[in-house]
Design a protein around this motif. Structure first.
Motif: not given
Length: 330
Positions: A157-159, A165-171, A184-196
């Motif tokens: 679950d990349e997203v 990861a981002t929530r931990r830093l925000l907290d 930036p074009a691969i699925p992991a990069a797209i999903g992780r950026r979306e979650g960020y």
């Protein structure tokens, strides 16, 4: 089998009933012991191929993977084999190293050995195209998906990982969070950026595209990306970095320390993958998200077992959570 029958003084049929533990055969216990003793004395082993043909069941699942040459080699195999053994099945494993010809040959060999199902696992999350022969048995993809959309798959679950990861830093109090991403074009990069970006928006922060820099999955490129982010004016500089893999976090560590900054006091860092030789041995140790290879291997065999038994799947695309592993970099 004829030798065992002569040695034990029984018929081949009786030996077959004992070997296959045939229900309702009513073999006397003394006869059973005599046959088992003959098997032991003669060193007899049943012909697996013949038994598979007769029973239409080999007891084997196949696993074709390039992961055996990567840092997560044991995890998907451990998860798959442990789950298979729960059903008294085994894995027949072939290392493909991403060579299509080698993969096709491995698949042919597995089909000749009458595997009941096939797992196909990749090192990194991407679309794949398998030979048509893979449709001859139930097939499940691990850490990849079918470009044609026909085969069931299990993915991290990349997203959610990028979000956590981002929530931990925000907290931890950070509002200026740089993101060193993969290609930036691969699925992991797209999903992780979306979650960020989702985590930032939930915190009332508008994502700043200038804080997202590709690190191309390497420590050297991520070092350059971190330098770019950290050399901004002090008021504009990020106080935390989310690196989309642990190798890039290693490069970011060097850039941070070269500038006389401390981790996590001046700049916090979160990685992704939990590549153990990096994450646990950086100083300070790296807080990171783990790729769930063992869980994906386990789930893959669950799905194969259901398909081999003729049962429908609840869903053909399963995502597995990437757990956050706390260490000392936040």
């Amino acid at each position: 089998m004829s030798d065992v029958a002569r040695h034990a003084g029984v018929s081949r049929t009786t030996v077959s009933f004992v070997l296959n533990d045939k229900p309702g055969a009513a073999i006397p216990e003394e006869t059973r012991r005599r046959i088992l003793a003959a098997i032991d004395e003669l060193g007899y082993r049943p012909n697996a191929g013949a038994r598979a043909l007769a029973a239409n069941r080999s007891g084997w699942f196949g696993l074709i993977t390039e992961i055996v040459t990567g840092p997560f080699a044991g995890e998907v195999i451990t998860g798959a084999q442990s789950r298979a053994w729960g059903d008294r099945r085994f894995l027949l494993i072939a290392a493909s190293e991403g060579d299509p010809a080698q993969e096709a040959a491995a698949l042919d060999q597995m089909l000749e050995h009458r595997v009941e199902g096939l797992l196909y696992a990749t090192t990194w999350h991407r679309a794949v195209t398998l030979p048509k022969a893979a449709r001859e048995v139930p097939t499940v993809l691990v850490n990849c998906y079918d470009a044609e959309g026909e085969l069931p798959c299990i993915l991290p679950d990349e997203v959610s990982g990028g979000y956590k990861a981002t929530r931990r830093l925000l907290d931890a109090g950070h509002t200026r969070i740089g993101f060193i991403n993969l290609d930036p074009a691969i699925p992991a990069a797209i999903g992780r950026r979306e979650g960020y970006e989702r985590a930032l928006r939930e915190a009332g922060i508008t994502p700043d595209p200038s804080l997202v820099v590709p690190g191309w999955a390497t420590a050297d490129s991520a070092y350059d990306a971190a330098c770019e982010l950290l050399d901004r004016p002090a008021a504009d500089r990020p106080t935390a970095l989310f690196c989309a893999n642990d190798r890039m976090a290693m490069g970011a560590y060097d850039a941070i320390k070269e500038r006389g900054l401390r981790i996590p006091h001046d700049v916090a860092v979160v990685g992704f993958d939990n590549q153990e030789l990096i994450a646990a041995y950086l100083r300070p140790k790296l807080t990171t998200l783990a790729l769930p290879f063992e869980a994906m291997g386990t789930k893959g065999v669950d799905m194969l077992a259901a398909l081999a038994a003729g049962q429908p799947l609840d869903t053909r695309r399963v995502t597995i959570d990437c757990p956050l592993l706390e260490r000392s970099s936040v």
